[in-house]
Design an enzyme around this catalytic site. Structure first.
Site, PDB file in Angstrom:
ATOM      1  N   LYS A 177       1.085  13.393   5.459  1.00  0.00           N
ATOM      2  CA  LYS A 177       2.080  11.884   5.897  1.00  0.00           C
ATOM      3  C   LYS A 177       0.723  11.100   6.112  1.00  0.00           C
ATOM      4  O   LYS A 177       0.255  10.880   6.931  1.00  0.00           O
ATOM      5  CB  LYS A 177       3.158  12.337   7.138  1.00  0.00           C
ATOM      6  CG  LYS A 177       3.896  11.092   7.136  1.00  0.00           C
ATOM      7  CD  LYS A 177       4.525  11.056   8.432  1.00  0.00           C
ATOM      8  CE  LYS A 177       3.872   9.625   8.650  1.00  0.00           C
ATOM      9  NZ  LYS A 177       4.097   8.485   7.738  1.00  0.00           N
ATOM     10  N   GLU A 253      -6.577  14.815  17.010  1.00  0.00           N
ATOM     11  CA  GLU A 253      -8.457  13.779  16.604  1.00  0.00           C
ATOM     12  C   GLU A 253      -7.296  12.147  17.059  1.00  0.00           C
ATOM     13  O   GLU A 253      -6.928  11.170  16.491  1.00  0.00           O
ATOM     14  CB  GLU A 253      -8.316  13.606  15.589  1.00  0.00           C
ATOM     15  CG  GLU A 253      -9.388  14.613  15.067  1.00  0.00           C
ATOM     16  CD  GLU A 253     -10.160  14.967  13.549  1.00  0.00           C
ATOM     17  OE1 GLU A 253     -10.018  13.697  13.395  1.00  0.00           O
ATOM     18  OE2 GLU A 253     -10.744  15.623  13.688  1.00  0.00           O
ATOM     19  N   CYS A 287     -12.324   4.251  15.587  1.00  0.00           N
ATOM     20  CA  CYS A 287     -11.857   5.364  16.937  1.00  0.00           C
ATOM     21  C   CYS A 287     -13.305   5.246  17.218  1.00  0.00           C
ATOM     22  O   CYS A 287     -13.302   5.755  18.739  1.00  0.00           O
ATOM     23  CB  CYS A 287     -11.260   6.713  16.790  1.00  0.00           C
ATOM     24  SG  CYS A 287     -11.853   7.606  15.458  1.00  0.00           S
ATOM     25  N   GLU A 381      -7.853   1.362  25.350  1.00  0.00           N
ATOM     26  CA  GLU A 381      -8.235   1.229  23.865  1.00  0.00           C
ATOM     27  C   GLU A 381      -7.807   0.356  23.547  1.00  0.00           C
ATOM     28  O   GLU A 381      -6.315  -0.093  23.410  1.00  0.00           O
ATOM     29  CB  GLU A 381      -7.930   2.429  23.264  1.00  0.00           C
ATOM     30  CG  GLU A 381      -8.772   2.592  21.020  1.00  0.00           C
ATOM     31  CD  GLU A 381      -8.392   3.709  20.985  1.00  0.00           C
ATOM     32  OE1 GLU A 381      -6.952   3.829  21.187  1.00  0.00           O
ATOM     33  OE2 GLU A 381      -8.868   4.018  20.211  1.00  0.00           O
TER      34      GLU A 381
HETATM   35  P1  NAD Z   1      -0.144   6.273  15.167  1.00  0.00           P
HETATM   36  O1  NAD Z   1       0.038   7.226  16.168  1.00  0.00           O
HETATM   37  O2  NAD Z   1       0.282   5.485  15.921  1.00  0.00           O
HETATM   38  O3  NAD Z   1       0.009   6.664  14.045  1.00  0.00           O
HETATM   39  C1  NAD Z   1      -0.099   7.638  13.167  1.00  0.00           C
HETATM   40  C2  NAD Z   1       0.429   8.412  12.057  1.00  0.00           C
HETATM   41  O4  NAD Z   1       1.325   9.459  13.013  1.00  0.00           O
HETATM   42  C3  NAD Z   1       0.972   7.447  11.269  1.00  0.00           C
HETATM   43  O5  NAD Z   1       1.137   8.610  10.313  1.00  0.00           O
HETATM   44  C4  NAD Z   1       3.119   7.814  12.125  1.00  0.00           C
HETATM   45  O6  NAD Z   1       3.627   6.952  11.384  1.00  0.00           O
HETATM   46  C5  NAD Z   1       2.752   9.192  12.601  1.00  0.00           C
HETATM   47  N1  NAD Z   1       3.809   9.135  13.917  1.00  0.00           N
HETATM   48  C6  NAD Z   1       3.604   8.186  15.017  1.00  0.00           C
HETATM   49  N2  NAD Z   1       4.563   8.949  15.579  1.00  0.00           N
HETATM   50  C7  NAD Z   1       4.933   9.391  15.274  1.00  0.00           C
HETATM   51  C8  NAD Z   1       5.862  11.171  15.492  1.00  0.00           C
HETATM   52  N3  NAD Z   1       6.420  10.620  16.896  1.00  0.00           N
HETATM   53  N4  NAD Z   1       5.438  12.230  14.812  1.00  0.00           N
HETATM   54  C9  NAD Z   1       4.605  11.987  14.481  1.00  0.00           C
HETATM   55  N5  NAD Z   1       3.934  11.635  13.382  1.00  0.00           N
HETATM   56  C10 NAD Z   1       4.191  10.161  14.556  1.00  0.00           C
HETATM   57  O7  NAD Z   1      -1.623   5.419  15.513  1.00  0.00           O
HETATM   58  P2  NAD Z   1      -2.027   4.998  14.481  1.00  0.00           P
HETATM   59  O8  NAD Z   1      -2.166   3.618  14.869  1.00  0.00           O
HETATM   60  O9  NAD Z   1      -1.977   5.265  12.982  1.00  0.00           O
HETATM   61  O10 NAD Z   1      -3.726   4.854  14.560  1.00  0.00           O
HETATM   62  C11 NAD Z   1      -4.641   3.771  15.298  1.00  0.00           C
HETATM   63  C12 NAD Z   1      -5.406   4.981  16.428  1.00  0.00           C
HETATM   64  O11 NAD Z   1      -5.801   6.330  15.393  1.00  0.00           O
HETATM   65  C13 NAD Z   1      -6.257   4.689  17.443  1.00  0.00           C
HETATM   66  O12 NAD Z   1      -5.643   5.582  18.932  1.00  0.00           O
HETATM   67  C14 NAD Z   1      -7.367   5.066  17.343  1.00  0.00           C
HETATM   68  O13 NAD Z   1      -8.069   5.674  17.932  1.00  0.00           O
HETATM   69  C15 NAD Z   1      -6.932   6.933  16.798  1.00  0.00           C
HETATM   70  N6  NAD Z   1      -7.777   7.294  15.510  1.00  0.00           N
HETATM   71  C16 NAD Z   1      -8.661   8.271  16.127  1.00  0.00           C
HETATM   72  C17 NAD Z   1      -9.345   9.449  15.515  1.00  0.00           C
HETATM   73  C18 NAD Z   1     -10.420  10.398  16.028  1.00  0.00           C
HETATM   74  O14 NAD Z   1     -11.069  11.231  14.922  1.00  0.00           O
HETATM   75  N7  NAD Z   1     -10.523  10.672  16.846  1.00  0.00           N
HETATM   76  C19 NAD Z   1      -9.931   8.162  14.397  1.00  0.00           C
HETATM   77  C20 NAD Z   1      -8.733   7.315  13.477  1.00  0.00           C
HETATM   78  C21 NAD Z   1      -8.297   6.549  14.550  1.00  0.00           C
END
Ligand code: NAD
Length: 480
Positions: A177, A253, A287, A381
């Protein structure tokens, strides 16, 4: 006449619309206009894809074909990705505003993910344990089953393949997804897997949202054997709770608020260059970004002056222009969130040394000083091009500052003192420490965070542990 590009779901070896024909648009954050239409899936499309992945795993050739044959197919996919670099890079750039040159780099890295994990799985060795009892034990790494990677938008293709590649290499089937803001490159990846000759149902891609949609359906379905998620810490908590109902193993992550520590003995040009990259690459939407910058007092003023000058010199522009270094934030919603942190800088007691809002959804490289340690800008963040800079005096003080957050993804430190480099690295509560550099990765190394930055590690053998069921086989070898 221009035809609007369309990206469908990839389910069971075919690109399809949603059952009810629903679509959504994906917006180019530089033009702030939609550039493509995408099939909008829900629980029904997730169900179809999980069923296809299940069939492909339970009855199909993929888990049974042997590492060498899978390796060939995964390499073929890597080759196809490279020959489609222009298309894949432009898709991510249009979807989320990352400069094209950086997106091209991401495509190369995404192709490497397939090559590396294919080779790693093929060449991996497992323990054999001779026993005193006349038996021996050996370890088999059985594929886990159906894997559900859920990806964020900031490194769409690169982070998707970081999960998909090891999952496939170890014999699993996948329902990916992608984030709703960056669907295009995942759909192209799915098309290329079909072209590469992957069996039907091995790599499925379903577009949609998280809650009450595809994401939630994936995390609650007992036919899914592994969930690997990259995204916000709050979403990670929801996913962990959903997965707990079926006892589905999760790898999370999550977010970071990473410390970047510059000691007075650092090689200054190197420290300034990496510190700029660390917080302003991809407009800070990383991140791993070094968003809390601690500079030892004797060099604080000089460092800050050089850092600010470099921040101001970054070339802001259309991400599709190959010379652009810095683009807009990915979405209007995200721009509004980052803007909120700038709006309250003065009220929270700090000052903007350089930066602030630009055109459209651009937030220029922004440096905050004098921020109190308990301000939201220091604690939360921001996930944008905003860095808080503080002076420090002693090693103990800066270690306490660096560790003073619930997050623990990574830290960077700059020093020419070898003993200090080792000593401080050992004391930092994070998953990765970079010394005199940043963002450098080795796919064999563990990657992940501590505390609110996640659960588990991926990379090399750590990916093998997560995407397989290690099994002990104990045999009698001496029946005398
Ligand atoms: P997000 O959590 O809003 O969304 C990530 C994914 O999760 C999307 O595909 C979204 O549709 C899905 N999602 C959202 N709610 C869900 C639910 N209830 N059930 C299942 N899936 C769901 O994150 P984002 O805004 O896309 O990304 C930014 C964040 O990601 C920042 O906090 C960043 O630090 C983090 N990040 C972490 C890493 C790492 O390796 N640690 C790498 C990149 C980004």
């Amino acid at each position: 006449m221009d035809v609007t590009p369309f990206f469908g779901h990839i389910i069971d070896g075919k690109e399809i619309e949603s059952a009810d024909g629903s679509r959504f648009v994906t917006v180019n954050p530089w033009t702030r206009e939609s550039w493509a239409e995408v099939a909008l899936g829900g629980a029904l499309e997730a169900d179809l894809a999980i069923a296809a992945a299940r069939r492909a795993f339970d009855e199909g050739p993929w888990p049974r074909m042997g590492f060498g044959t899978r390796q060939e197919l995964l390499h073929r996919l890597g080759d196809l990705m490279e020959s489609h670099t222009d298309e894949l890079a432009a898709a991510d750039s249009r979807d989320m505003g990352k400069p094209l040159a950086q997106c091209r780099h991401d495509v190369a890295r995404a192709a490497l993910n397939f090559r590396f994990f294919a080779d790693h799985a093929k060449m991996a060795v497992a323990d054999t344990l001779p026993m005193d009892t006349g038996h021996h034990a050996y370890v088999r790494f059985e594929p886990a089953g159906v894997v559900g990677p859920i990806a964020p938008w900031n490194f769409a293709l690169m982070l998707e393949t970081w999960k998909v590649a090891p999952a496939l290499a170890w014999g699993n089937t996948v329902v990916l997804k992608p984030a709703e803001d960056t669907p295009a490159s995942a759909a192209i990846l799915g098309r290329l897997a079909i072209e590469a000759g992957f069996p039907d149902g091995v790599l499925n891609v379903v577009h949609g949202y998280g809650p009450d949609s595809v994401g939630e359906a994936l995390t609650t379905d007992p036919r899914v054997d592994r969930i690997t998620f990259t995204g916000e810490t709050g979403t990670g908590r929801i996913i962990a709770a959903a997965a707990a109902k079926n006892l589905t193993p999760v790898s999370l992550e999550l977010g970071g608020k990473n410390a970047n520590i510059v000691f007075a003995d650092a090689e200054l040009d190197n420290a300034v260059d990496w510190s700029i990259q660390s917080i302003f690459r991809n407009a800070g939407q990383i991140c791993l970004s070094g968003s809390r910058l601690y500079v030892q007092r004797p060099i604080f003023d000089e460092f800050l002056a050089r850092f600010v000058a470099k921040a101001e010199a970054m070339k802001i522009g259309d991400p599709l222009d190959p010379t652009t270094e810095f683009g807009p934030l990915a979405t209007e919603e995200h721009f509004t969130k980052v803007k909120g942190y700038l709006d309250t800088v003065e009220a929270e007691g700090g000052r903007i040394a350089t930066g602030d809002l630009g055109e459209g959804w651009v937030v220029r490289p922004t440096v905050l000083v004098d921020m109190p340690l308990d301000s939201t800008q220091v604690r939360e963040e921001i996930f944008g091009p905003v860095v808080v800079v503080h002076p420090f005096d002693t090693e103990d003080e800066v270690v306490a500052l660096a560790n003073g957050t619930p997050y623990g993804l990574d830290a960077q430190l700059f020093t020419e003192n070898l003993s200090r480099a080792h000593r401080v690295s050992a004391r930092l509560d994070v998953g990765t420490v970079w010394v005199n550099c940043s963002f450098i990765r080795d796919l064999r190394a563990p990657f992940g965070g501590v505390g609110s930055s996640g659960i588990g590690r991926e990379g090399g053998n750590f990916s093998r542990e997560f995407f397989t069921e290690p099994k002990a086989v104990i045999m009698q070898v001496d029946s005398a």
